[in-house]
Design a protein around this motif. Sequence first.
Motif, PDB file in Angstrom:
ATOM      1  N   VAL A 253       0.832  -1.179   0.016  1.00  0.00           N
ATOM      2  CA  VAL A 253       0.004   0.196  -0.068  1.00  0.00           C
ATOM      3  C   VAL A 253       0.967   1.230   0.042  1.00  0.00           C
ATOM      4  N   GLN A 254       0.333   2.417  -0.631  1.00  0.00           N
ATOM      5  CA  GLN A 254       1.131   3.722  -0.353  1.00  0.00           C
ATOM      6  C   GLN A 254       0.395   4.378   0.602  1.00  0.00           C
ATOM      7  N   PRO A 255       0.995   4.605   1.776  1.00  0.00           N
ATOM      8  CA  PRO A 255       0.562   5.301   2.780  1.00  0.00           C
ATOM      9  C   PRO A 255       0.345   6.920   2.729  1.00  0.00           C
ATOM     10  N   PHE A 256       1.140   7.348   1.873  1.00  0.00           N
ATOM     11  CA  PHE A 256       1.038   8.843   1.736  1.00  0.00           C
ATOM     12  C   PHE A 256       0.989   9.118   0.026  1.00  0.00           C
ATOM     13  N   VAL A 257       0.327  10.411  -0.194  1.00  0.00           N
ATOM     14  CA  VAL A 257      -0.022  10.388  -1.693  1.00  0.00           C
ATOM     15  C   VAL A 257       1.233  11.190  -2.336  1.00  0.00           C
ATOM     16  N   GLU A 258       2.183  11.797  -1.338  1.00  0.00           N
ATOM     17  CA  GLU A 258       3.114  12.648  -1.977  1.00  0.00           C
ATOM     18  C   GLU A 258       4.318  11.736  -2.651  1.00  0.00           C
ATOM     19  N   THR A 259       4.736  12.288  -3.678  1.00  0.00           N
ATOM     20  CA  THR A 259       5.580  11.663  -4.546  1.00  0.00           C
ATOM     21  C   THR A 259       6.610  12.644  -4.874  1.00  0.00           C
ATOM     22  N   VAL A 260       8.049  12.350  -5.369  1.00  0.00           N
ATOM     23  CA  VAL A 260       9.200  12.927  -5.662  1.00  0.00           C
ATOM     24  C   VAL A 260       9.621  12.135  -7.021  1.00  0.00           C
ATOM     25  N   ASP A 261       9.812  13.117  -8.029  1.00  0.00           N
ATOM     26  CA  ASP A 261      10.300  12.783  -9.164  1.00  0.00           C
ATOM     27  C   ASP A 261      11.613  12.210  -9.228  1.00  0.00           C
ATOM     28  N   SER A 262      12.065  11.057  -9.759  1.00  0.00           N
ATOM     29  CA  SER A 262      13.258  10.403  -9.751  1.00  0.00           C
ATOM     30  C   SER A 262      14.272  10.983 -10.676  1.00  0.00           C
ATOM     31  N   GLY A 263      13.577  11.775 -11.723  1.00  0.00           N
ATOM     32  CA  GLY A 263      14.371  12.402 -12.676  1.00  0.00           C
ATOM     33  C   GLY A 263      14.754  11.440 -13.938  1.00  0.00           C
ATOM     34  N   ARG A 264      14.139  10.432 -13.742  1.00  0.00           N
ATOM     35  CA  ARG A 264      14.435   9.416 -14.853  1.00  0.00           C
ATOM     36  C   ARG A 264      13.039   8.593 -15.283  1.00  0.00           C
ATOM     37  N   ALA A 265      13.149   8.081 -16.347  1.00  0.00           N
ATOM     38  CA  ALA A 265      11.721   7.528 -16.981  1.00  0.00           C
ATOM     39  C   ALA A 265      12.251   6.210 -17.645  1.00  0.00           C
ATOM     40  N   TRP A 266      11.285   5.549 -17.944  1.00  0.00           N
ATOM     41  CA  TRP A 266      11.551   3.937 -18.746  1.00  0.00           C
ATOM     42  C   TRP A 266      10.968   4.319 -20.184  1.00  0.00           C
ATOM     43  N   TYR A 267      12.122   3.945 -20.899  1.00  0.00           N
ATOM     44  CA  TYR A 267      11.855   4.199 -22.294  1.00  0.00           C
ATOM     45  C   TYR A 267      12.312   2.840 -23.133  1.00  0.00           C
ATOM     46  N   ALA A 268      11.609   2.451 -24.270  1.00  0.00           N
ATOM     47  CA  ALA A 268      11.812   1.546 -25.106  1.00  0.00           C
ATOM     48  C   ALA A 268      12.854   2.172 -26.319  1.00  0.00           C
ATOM     49  N   LEU A 269      13.835   1.159 -26.665  1.00  0.00           N
ATOM     50  CA  LEU A 269      14.384   1.785 -27.749  1.00  0.00           C
ATOM     51  C   LEU A 269      14.423   0.725 -28.684  1.00  0.00           C
ATOM     52  N   SER A 270      14.770   1.189 -30.000  1.00  0.00           N
ATOM     53  CA  SER A 270      15.058   0.257 -31.087  1.00  0.00           C
ATOM     54  C   SER A 270      15.557   0.821 -32.160  1.00  0.00           C
ATOM     55  N   SER A 271      15.561   0.348 -33.289  1.00  0.00           N
ATOM     56  CA  SER A 271      16.387   0.943 -34.615  1.00  0.00           C
ATOM     57  C   SER A 271      15.311   0.791 -35.643  1.00  0.00           C
ATOM     58  N   ALA A 272      15.421   1.711 -36.666  1.00  0.00           N
ATOM     59  CA  ALA A 272      14.597   1.731 -37.670  1.00  0.00           C
ATOM     60  C   ALA A 272      14.653   0.422 -38.500  1.00  0.00           C
ATOM     61  N   GLU A 273      16.175  -0.273 -38.605  1.00  0.00           N
ATOM     62  CA  GLU A 273      16.343  -1.435 -39.340  1.00  0.00           C
ATOM     63  C   GLU A 273      15.508  -2.618 -38.838  1.00  0.00           C
ATOM     64  N   ARG A 274      15.634  -2.470 -37.429  1.00  0.00           N
ATOM     65  CA  ARG A 274      14.876  -3.863 -36.553  1.00  0.00           C
ATOM     66  C   ARG A 274      13.560  -3.538 -36.708  1.00  0.00           C
ATOM     67  N   LEU A 275      12.964  -2.655 -36.837  1.00  0.00           N
ATOM     68  CA  LEU A 275      11.609  -2.296 -36.926  1.00  0.00           C
ATOM     69  C   LEU A 275      11.003  -2.710 -38.055  1.00  0.00           C
ATOM     70  N   LYS A 276      11.729  -3.075 -39.021  1.00  0.00           N
ATOM     71  CA  LYS A 276      11.159  -3.413 -40.376  1.00  0.00           C
ATOM     72  C   LYS A 276      10.770  -4.778 -40.428  1.00  0.00           C
ATOM     73  N   ASP A 277      11.131  -5.394 -39.104  1.00  0.00           N
ATOM     74  CA  ASP A 277      10.895  -6.801 -39.054  1.00  0.00           C
ATOM     75  C   ASP A 277       9.350  -7.010 -38.532  1.00  0.00           C
ATOM     76  N   GLY A 278       8.590  -7.623 -38.681  1.00  0.00           N
ATOM     77  CA  GLY A 278       7.024  -7.790 -38.493  1.00  0.00           C
ATOM     78  C   GLY A 278       6.713  -8.266 -37.106  1.00  0.00           C
ATOM     79  N   ASP A 279       7.705  -9.290 -36.605  1.00  0.00           N
ATOM     80  CA  ASP A 279       7.584  -9.392 -35.003  1.00  0.00           C
ATOM     81  C   ASP A 279       8.062  -8.545 -34.156  1.00  0.00           C
ATOM     82  N   VAL A 280       9.048  -7.924 -34.715  1.00  0.00           N
ATOM     83  CA  VAL A 280       9.711  -6.729 -33.769  1.00  0.00           C
ATOM     84  C   VAL A 280       8.610  -5.596 -33.657  1.00  0.00           C
ATOM     85  N   ARG A 281       8.338  -5.366 -34.942  1.00  0.00           N
ATOM     86  CA  ARG A 281       7.251  -4.286 -35.054  1.00  0.00           C
ATOM     87  C   ARG A 281       5.964  -4.657 -34.062  1.00  0.00           C
ATOM     88  N   GLY A 282       5.581  -6.120 -34.140  1.00  0.00           N
ATOM     89  CA  GLY A 282       4.455  -6.322 -33.050  1.00  0.00           C
ATOM     90  C   GLY A 282       4.651  -6.095 -31.708  1.00  0.00           C
TER      91      GLY A 282
END
Length: 297
Positions: A253-282
């Motif tokens: 449980v989250q006992p308090f609603v206050e949050t702080v920004d970690s300064g980071r985020a979660w990103y997905a990365l790929s390349s234009a060449e890899r994304l030409k593959d249908g399964d990767v694109r899926g």
Amino acid sequence: MVKFRHIPPTQFLKGFEAAARLESFSRAAEEVGLTQSAISHQMRLLEGQIGQPLFLRIGREVRLTDAGRDYHRTVRRCLDMMEEGYRRLEPYRKPGSVVIYAPQDFARRWLLPRLPALRAAAPTCEPWLDTSGATVDFETMEVDIALIHAHEPPPGCENLLIARDRLSPVAEPGLAAGLTQPSDLLQAPLIHEEGPIGWADWLDHVGIEAGKVWKGTNFSDSDIALAAAESGQGIALASLFLAGDALAAGILVQPFVETVDSGRAWYALSSAERLKDGDVRGVWSWLEKQAMERETD
């Protein structure tokens, strides 16, 4: 200087390993599919290349010399490594294979529970999760999609924002029940995680001058830190993104609603060449959908 000039042909090493293990040229010949005379000839050539005897020949039997025993340990280890390397290539040969690199905490806490949904959305995809922590380079590595925790995505990649990362205290419900105000945390068992943002930052954010907060157990892995919180060992200042499923299930449980920004985020990365593959694109399209659903929550 020629590299590896002292390494004999692989077939000699396979024959030597078998003969050393079986203590017999004839049994070694049966195992590797050669004649006894061929194995005997190979071992003579091998000893000539190395420059010393590896076997004591006693009638029809053979015994390793001291040098032979030492060399056998090396050869066996190297052949095992080569065999393991070959087995590791299997996913690359599998149709539909999509190699996904992810930190262990992300893979365990977010991706693993959603693999059935991913496979339903991209049924021809065969995910291969790699949590080795290697630095991803799309030009030199067989990686199709990488999930990273960063201040911003690196240049030169296709990128997708999965979630911003905010931190807040989380605890097992019984332990959280004793927390009525943020200052109660100063007397509570705390769980610390490696990172630039810690308990002092969150307490300062809610107006509590705590100075340095050192007491409590330290963890270098977010997944283990959350597991410790789930088992009631303390209160973690956790990523609400990684803790999301445990919070939704009531395990934490989250006992308090206050949050702080970690300064980071979660990103997905790929390349234009890899994304030409249908399964990767899926897989990429499924990640896009997950990101959009988070924005609308």
